[in-house]
Structure formats: C-alpha cells, structure tokens
Design an enzyme around this catalytic site. Structure first.
Site, mmCIF file in Angstrom:
data_model
loop_
_atom_site.group_PDB
_atom_site.id
_atom_site.type_symbol
_atom_site.label_atom_id
_atom_site.label_comp_id
_atom_site.label_asym_id
_atom_site.label_seq_id
_atom_site.Cartn_x
_atom_site.Cartn_y
_atom_site.Cartn_z
ATOM 1 N N SER A 129 -2.833 6.728 6.003
ATOM 2 C CA SER A 129 -2.188 5.665 6.764
ATOM 3 C C SER A 129 -3.007 5.335 8.006
ATOM 4 O O SER A 129 -3.364 6.218 8.781
ATOM 5 C CB SER A 129 -0.772 6.098 7.192
ATOM 6 N N SER B 1 0.840 -1.197 0.000
ATOM 7 C CA SER B 1 0.000 0.000 0.000
ATOM 8 C C SER B 1 0.875 1.247 0.000
ATOM 9 O O SER B 1 2.096 1.169 0.127
ATOM 10 C CB SER B 1 -0.921 0.016 1.233
#
Length: 307
Positions: free
Chosen positions: A255, A89
């Site tokens: 995040s 990611s």
C-alpha cells in the site's frame, strides 16, 4: 477542484435547467400565443396537425425538460449523499478486494460543493479506524481509499510492522495527556493471500472502537528509505499536523499511503466508505480466453456494510 465527471454533471444540470426555464418563461408563451392567433384567424377551427406543429416544443427544450429532473437528482445524490466507487487495487485487502463496488457517504464528513470542493457545512470529522476516500495529495484528480490511523495532533510510529499511537492532548485530558499506545493485533489466519508469490498473514487489529483485519507479508522488509520524512521526527515517526490525517492501507506491505506520501489535508476528504453493493470476481488465469476485465462471478457473500 473536483474531477471531470463531477464538473460535467454540474454543468449538464445547470445547462438543462436553464434551457428548460428559458423555454417555459419566454418561448412556450409565444407558442401558445401563436396557436391562439391562428385559431382566431381561422374562426376557431384548425386541423389538429396544424395545431400540433404550432405548439411543438423544440427538441432541445424537450430534451432539457426530460433530463433535468433526472440529472439534478443524480448530481445531488452523488455530490452530497452517496457516491459509488470501484476498488481498483489490493491495498485495502482483506477488507476490500479488487472488484468490490462500494458506496461512500459524502455527508459523513464536511459537506463540500461538487466543483471547487469548498466546505459548505461543517459536519463530523474522520475518526480512528474509519475507511475514508480522499483526493490523492500528490495528484488530487485521483481518488484514494485508506484507513484513518492518525488524527490531528496524534504522534504515529510504525516500527517492526507495528503501529504505535500517542493521541493528541486536548483540554478534555486536563493535563493528563495520553501516553504512547501499541495498536494491538492478534493472529487470525495464514496462507489465504500471497504477495509477489510470498505468503501473507491475516491479523485482527483493534484501534479504539474499530476492529478489522489486516495483511502482513513477513518475508518483505519495511521500505523505510521511501518513507515520508517529517522534520524533527525519526524516519518511522510522524506528528500529524492540525487539519490533517494519517491514512494507511490494510494490506500493510502492499500500500502506498501516508507512510510514503505524507498527510491528507481535511479539504481532500471525500467521504466514508460504508457499504459494498456489488463484488465481482476476476480470474488471473493466464490461459483465460476472455479479457481479464470481464468478471467470472459475483461474490454475494461480500455484500453489506463495511467495517
């Protein structure tokens, strides 16, 4: 408990080693004895084909003998020295990109057994600015990678997209405890990255001796309503407990990290990310014929040490 692959490696190593040992100690001597007995009965003369058949090693023992050294070496390397990981990611952009393949130094922190993850040897502890791989506190079967911002005893504040840290007061400070310090960053670039179609800004942040780049998305507000709530502190403030760490992504507005799931216990630490050994580039073109998981290039310029 370790992941399934680590358990599989350990079991395969033990099984192949045990089969090889049993064959070498019990069955191989019997095969040699059969050959000697057959030779004696035949007056010392037997066709080579017959001798080979009598001395033939069972396929299971032969396979175990062949793979044990290799599997044992891989298990030791992966469990105690270095383990490869893939970045799935963009939470650590711009430091780490999707498609980066990294090496994690397992012995950088406490050395743990590969199955039950019990500490075998006390080594160094994570430091401010380290990029650490750890087991996700809410699901230890998953590996997460973030940057260590807070150490045990630190007071951490994230306000107006800015970190402030009051480091733990120790005996070394002799009563002169550290005050609250701003983790400063300076503007580096604009327009290189976007999030949800919104432009992001790159800043260079300095924490202790570590200097690295982060991304902020000015148009996105802080998600304070989703922050981890610690009793006795403000909604955007955390006091790191003993034996725990506060870890965040470099892509601050993209995040899921300690701001949302809380602290990372030291027993969940896997190791320190130290090297990018391969970096594949993928296309996000919707008209692309090939599947998106097939790379379109290699980013050779990204290979090297991680900071």
């Amino acid at each position: 408990m370790a992941g399934y692959f680590a358990i599989f490696l350990v079991l395969l190593t033990l099984a192949s080693g045990l089969i090889w040992l049993l064959d070498a100690r019990l069955f191989a001597p019997k095969r040699r004895q059969q050959v000697e007995t057959a030779l004696a009965a035949a007056g010392g003369k037997l066709p080579q084909e017959t001798l080979d058949r009598l001395a033939q090693e069972p396929w299971l023992a032969e396979t175990a003998r062949s793979i044990f050294p290799i599997i044992a070496a891989i298990t030791i390397l992966r469990s105690f020295l270095f383990e490869p990981f893939q970045i799935p990611s963009g939470s650590m952009m711009p430091t780490l990109l999707v498609g980066d393949f990294i090496l994690v130094q397992k012995f950088a922190y406490d050395v743990k057994d590969p199955v039950f993850r019990r500490t075998l040897y006390r080594n160094n502890q994570p430091q401010h600015g380290d990029i650490a791989v750890f087991k996700y506190p809410e699901n230890p079967r998953l590996d997460y990678i973030k940057r260590i911002i807070g150490l045990p005893g630190d007071r951490v504040i994230y306000r107006d997209k800015q970190f402030y840290i009051q480091r733990a007061c120790t005996e070394a400070h002799q009563g002169n405890c550290p005050g609250l310090e701003q983790v400063r960053y300076t503007f580096a670039a604009d327009g290189e990255f976007t999030q949800q179609g919104l432009p992001q800004r790159r800043y260079q942040e300095t924490l202790g001796e570590a200097s690295y780049d982060i991304l902020l998305t000015p148009a996105l507000p802080e998600q304070k309503r989703d922050y981890y709530r610690q009793s006795g502190t403000a909604i955007d403030e955390w006091l790191v407990p003993e034996g725990h760490y506060f870890a965040v992504g470099d892509n601050r507005d993209n995040s899921r990290d300690s701001r949302f799931f809380g602290f990372v216990h030291e027993d969940l630490m896997v190791g320190k990310a130290v090297f990018i050994w391969m970096s594949f580039e993928f296309s996000d073109n919707p008209d692309r014929v090939l599947p998106r998981w097939i790379p379109v290039g290699i980013r050779f310029e990204r290979l090297g040490r991680i900071r």
